[in-house]
Scaffold this motif. Structure first.
Motif, short mmCIF file in Angstrom:
data_model
loop_
_atom_site.label_atom_id
_atom_site.label_comp_id
_atom_site.label_asym_id
_atom_site.label_seq_id
_atom_site.Cartn_x
_atom_site.Cartn_y
_atom_site.Cartn_z
N ILE A 57 5.35 3.20 2.14
CA ILE A 57 4.89 1.90 1.64
C ILE A 57 4.68 0.99 2.84
CG2 ILE A 57 5.31 -0.05 0.08
CD1 ILE A 57 5.46 2.48 -1.49
N ALA A 58 3.49 0.43 2.95
CA ALA A 58 3.20 -0.57 3.99
C ALA A 58 2.90 -1.90 3.30
CB ALA A 58 2.01 -0.12 4.83
N ARG A 59 3.63 -2.93 3.69
CA ARG A 59 3.34 -4.28 3.18
C ARG A 59 2.39 -4.96 4.16
NH1 ARG A 59 7.73 -7.71 0.05
NH2 ARG A 59 7.08 -6.08 -1.40
N ILE A 60 1.22 -5.32 3.66
CA ILE A 60 0.13 -5.77 4.54
C ILE A 60 -0.42 -7.11 4.07
CG2 ILE A 60 -2.22 -5.20 5.32
CD1 ILE A 60 -1.35 -2.19 4.83
N LYS A 61 -0.64 -7.99 5.02
CA LYS A 61 -1.25 -9.29 4.71
C LYS A 61 -2.71 -9.29 5.14
CE LYS A 61 -0.63 -14.28 5.21
NZ LYS A 61 0.27 -15.36 5.63
N LEU A 62 -3.59 -9.75 4.24
CA LEU A 62 -5.01 -9.82 4.57
C LEU A 62 -5.28 -11.04 5.45
CD1 LEU A 62 -6.57 -9.11 1.04
CD2 LEU A 62 -5.70 -7.48 2.72
N ASP B 136 5.75 -5.14 6.85
CA ASP B 136 6.94 -4.30 6.70
C ASP B 136 6.49 -2.88 6.36
OD1 ASP B 136 9.59 -3.58 6.61
OD2 ASP B 136 10.11 -4.81 4.86
N HIS B 137 7.42 -1.96 6.48
CA HIS B 137 7.12 -0.56 6.18
C HIS B 137 8.40 0.14 5.78
CE1 HIS B 137 6.92 3.70 7.82
NE2 HIS B 137 6.11 3.71 6.79
N TRP B 138 8.34 0.94 4.70
CA TRP B 138 9.51 1.71 4.27
C TRP B 138 9.06 2.95 3.51
CZ3 TRP B 138 7.90 -2.89 2.17
CH2 TRP B 138 7.63 -2.92 0.80
N LYS B 139 10.02 3.82 3.23
CA LYS B 139 9.73 5.04 2.46
C LYS B 139 10.39 4.95 1.10
CE LYS B 139 9.18 8.05 6.49
NZ LYS B 139 9.67 9.25 7.21
N LEU C 152 0.86 -1.18 0.00
CA LEU C 152 0.00 0.00 0.00
C LEU C 152 0.90 1.24 0.00
CD1 LEU C 152 -3.07 0.84 0.34
CD2 LEU C 152 -2.54 1.07 2.79
N GLN C 153 0.81 2.02 -1.08
CA GLN C 153 1.59 3.27 -1.16
C GLN C 153 0.68 4.43 -0.80
OE1 GLN C 153 3.97 3.79 -4.77
NE2 GLN C 153 3.51 5.98 -4.75
N PHE C 154 1.17 5.31 0.10
CA PHE C 154 0.27 6.36 0.60
C PHE C 154 1.03 7.57 1.11
CE2 PHE C 154 1.36 3.69 4.18
CZ PHE C 154 1.50 4.57 5.24
N GLN C 155 0.28 8.64 1.31
CA GLN C 155 0.75 9.82 2.03
C GLN C 155 -0.05 9.89 3.32
OE1 GLN C 155 3.15 11.97 1.17
NE2 GLN C 155 3.55 11.18 -0.88
N GLY C 156 0.63 10.11 4.42
CA GLY C 156 -0.09 10.20 5.69
C GLY C 156 0.71 9.63 6.84
#
Length: 309
Positions: free
Chosen positions: A259-264, A250-253, A229-233
């Motif tokens: 960018i947040a790597r998210i598992k459903l 995971d999370h990085w810029k 998930l790519q986002f601003q905020g």
């Protein structure tokens, strides 16, 4: 239709089982990656298909017919262990090998000149093989493998010893041959090459077939519901909003975005994720994370190892 069909092949040497009840199907027109670590059984299978050795049990079919000596001329084989006569001149040797494969001297000469020009090696014709580097000799052997236009080509570690430029040259030729209707089996443990050019794969590990299918089908089967998930905020906002239906892996810029790597989890969908995210952040993009062939290979092998503990 399958060009090659292997049914329940078993082969043992002394106390070592090289292949254990292996079945494979190579579709016509495919580039089929035969995968597995060294010692998995790939070379034994290739030797059986080339009729260098026979199986202890099981059957092999070529274009629907039981494999027999008449099929040898329709199969091209580039072994991992290259073999050219060091003292012979390159052109002379290539002509000799072409005639062994049933080509007339005239046809072989024309075809070889065409191939030498394509590979930009016209100047090597009168050189002795011993004067060539390993990569140069492999170029020549690749040409002698494919020049009689067999309908099925087996390439055993074809990129071994090549620099990136020449490896790309060979990849391009493999794709071109495939587009012209040739079926190709590529035996390798180079997963990057598989991702790039193969349409189908078969994975052998410890003499057993672990996995087979088209690249797309196999990768779809091993997807785990993971999205980037790519986002601003605010990262804390999205973390708090996810609660129990999602797992932050995971999370990085990158380039000014988060960018947040998210598992459903719990059968939630990407729409559920977006609904939660849009309420607290500005979503710029969402991309499903598709596992690489290397990821799949490791997962399959580790699962097999765990099941034997």
């Amino acid at each position: 239709m399958d060009v090659l069909k292997v049914e329940n092949i078993t082969k043992a040497y002394a106390n070592h089982i090289a292949l254990n009840d292996v079945s494979l199907s190579v579709p016509k027109g495919s580039i089929y990656g035969l995968l597995g670590p060294n010692g998995a059984g790939k070379t034994t299978l290739i030797r059986i298909v080339n009729q260098i050795t026979g199986p202890d049990s099981g059957k092999v079919f070529f274009n629907g017919e039981p494999l027999s000596p008449k099929h040898v001329s329709r199969i091209g084989y580039l072994p991992e262990e290259r073999g050219l006569y060091k003292k012979m001149k390159v052109g002379e040797q290539a002509l000799y090998l072409a005639q062994l494969k049933g080509m007339s001297k005239k046809d072989a000469n024309e075809k070889l000149k065409e191939w030498f020009k394509r590979f930009e090696i016209e100047g090597w014709w009168d050189k002795k093989v011993e004067e060539l580097s390993k990569g140069m000799a492999q170029k020549v052997q690749f040409i002698t493998t494919v020049m009689h236009e067999p309908e099925f080509i087996i390439l055993d570690e074809p990129f071994s010893g090549f620099d990136p430029i020449n490896a790309n040259l060979i990849k391009g030729e493999i794709k071109r041959l495939s587009e012209n209707g040739t079926t190709i089996m590529l035996s390798t443990h180079n997963m990057g090459s598989v991702e790039e050019i193969c349409s189908h794969i078969g994975l052998i590990h410890n003499s057993v077939k672990m996995l087979e299918g088209s690249i797309g089908t196999v990768r779809d089967a091993y997807k785990e519901g993971v999205y980037d998930l790519q986002f601003q905020g605010d990262m804390i906002s999205i973390t708090n909003a996810m609660w129990t239906n999602f797992e932050l892996i995971d999370h990085w810029k990158r380039d000014g975005s988060q960018i947040a790597r998210i598992k459903l989890l719990n059968k939630s969908t990407v729409n559920d994720l977006l609904a939660v995210a849009i309420a607290v952040i500005k979503v710029e993009a969402v991309n499903e994370v598709i596992p690489s062939m290397n990821d799949i290979f490791i997962k399959v092998v580790e699962n097999k190892s765990d099941s034997h503990e």
